[in-house]
Design a protein around this motif. Structure first.
Motif, short mmCIF file in Angstrom:
data_model
loop_
_atom_site.label_atom_id
_atom_site.label_comp_id
_atom_site.label_asym_id
_atom_site.label_seq_id
_atom_site.Cartn_x
_atom_site.Cartn_y
_atom_site.Cartn_z
N GLY A 5 0.82 -1.20 0.00
CA GLY A 5 0.00 0.00 0.00
C GLY A 5 0.86 1.25 0.00
N LYS A 6 0.25 2.36 0.34
CA LYS A 6 0.97 3.64 0.36
C LYS A 6 1.78 3.78 1.65
CE LYS A 6 -2.78 6.08 -0.46
NZ LYS A 6 -3.65 7.25 -0.63
N VAL A 7 2.92 4.44 1.51
CA VAL A 7 3.82 4.68 2.63
C VAL A 7 3.95 6.19 2.81
CG1 VAL A 7 6.18 4.42 3.47
CG2 VAL A 7 5.10 2.55 2.22
N ALA A 22 13.50 10.70 -1.64
CA ALA A 22 12.94 9.47 -1.06
C ALA A 22 11.84 8.93 -1.95
CB ALA A 22 12.41 9.75 0.35
N GLU A 23 11.01 9.83 -2.48
CA GLU A 23 9.92 9.40 -3.36
C GLU A 23 10.48 8.65 -4.57
OE1 GLU A 23 6.09 11.18 -5.76
OE2 GLU A 23 7.63 12.58 -5.13
N LEU A 24 11.50 9.19 -5.19
CA LEU A 24 12.11 8.55 -6.36
C LEU A 24 12.67 7.17 -5.99
CD1 LEU A 24 13.02 8.64 -9.30
CD2 LEU A 24 15.08 9.83 -8.54
N SER A 25 13.41 7.10 -4.90
CA SER A 25 14.00 5.83 -4.47
C SER A 25 12.94 4.79 -4.15
CB SER A 25 14.89 6.04 -3.24
OG SER A 25 15.98 6.86 -3.56
N ILE A 31 7.51 0.87 -4.27
CA ILE A 31 6.73 1.33 -3.12
C ILE A 31 6.05 2.65 -3.49
CG2 ILE A 31 6.87 2.10 -0.71
CD1 ILE A 31 9.43 0.33 -0.50
N VAL A 32 4.79 2.81 -3.09
CA VAL A 32 4.03 4.02 -3.40
C VAL A 32 4.16 5.00 -2.23
CG1 VAL A 32 1.76 4.95 -3.94
CG2 VAL A 32 2.39 2.68 -4.77
N PRO A 33 4.95 6.08 -2.41
CA PRO A 33 5.11 7.06 -1.34
C PRO A 33 4.01 8.12 -1.38
CG PRO A 33 6.57 7.60 -3.12
CD PRO A 33 5.85 6.34 -3.52
N CYS A 34 3.75 8.71 -0.23
CA CYS A 34 2.75 9.76 -0.11
C CYS A 34 3.26 10.78 0.90
CB CYS A 34 1.43 9.15 0.36
SG CYS A 34 0.08 10.32 0.51
N TYR A 35 3.10 12.04 0.60
CA TYR A 35 3.44 13.10 1.55
C TYR A 35 2.73 14.36 1.12
CZ TYR A 35 6.93 14.49 -1.97
OH TYR A 35 7.56 14.87 -3.12
N ALA A 98 15.24 -3.50 2.69
CA ALA A 98 14.38 -4.68 2.80
C ALA A 98 13.76 -5.02 1.45
CB ALA A 98 13.29 -4.43 3.84
N GLY A 99 14.03 -4.21 0.44
CA GLY A 99 13.53 -4.50 -0.90
C GLY A 99 12.09 -4.15 -1.09
N GLY A 100 11.61 -3.17 -0.29
CA GLY A 100 10.21 -2.77 -0.46
C GLY A 100 9.37 -3.61 0.42
#
Length: 100
Positions: A5-7, A22-25, A31-35, A98-100
């Motif tokens: 899910g979103k992180v 961080a979003e790019l990485s 992984i789907v980042p949100c901020y 941890a590889g996502g």
């Protein structure tokens, strides 16, 4: 320790560069980042901004801690709320290793 899910990205919000990096990485790791939110004016009431950020954070599954999060009052508050509601909080470097 895979993220699903979103992180939520939790860190000092004075500078967007760490969030963007961080979003790019995280996206590269699947992984789907949100901020944010970024649509609040710079003159927004700090309490209103904190409420808006917490509301968005609640749509996420876990929290990714960026460097310096504990020295920022709002990020520290986000962390406290996340832990209180049972969200997993993981430093960025650990989440990526941890590889996502």
């Amino acid at each position: 320790m895979a993220a699903t899910g979103k992180v939520w990205l939790c860190g000092p919000f004075r500078d967007l560069a760490p969030f963007e990096a961080a979003e790019l990485s995280l996206r590269q790791a699947g992984i789907v980042p949100c901020y944010g939110p970024h649509d609040l004016p710079a003159t927004a009431d700090p309490d209103a901004a904190a409420r808006a950020r917490i509301a968005r954070m609640m749509d996420c599954e876990s929290v990714c801690l960026l460097d310096g999060w504990s020295s920022d009052a709002v990020a520290d508050f986000e962390h406290t709320v996340a832990k209180r509601v049972g969200m997993r909080c993981v430093p960025l470097v650990i989440l990526l290793s941890a590889g996502g």
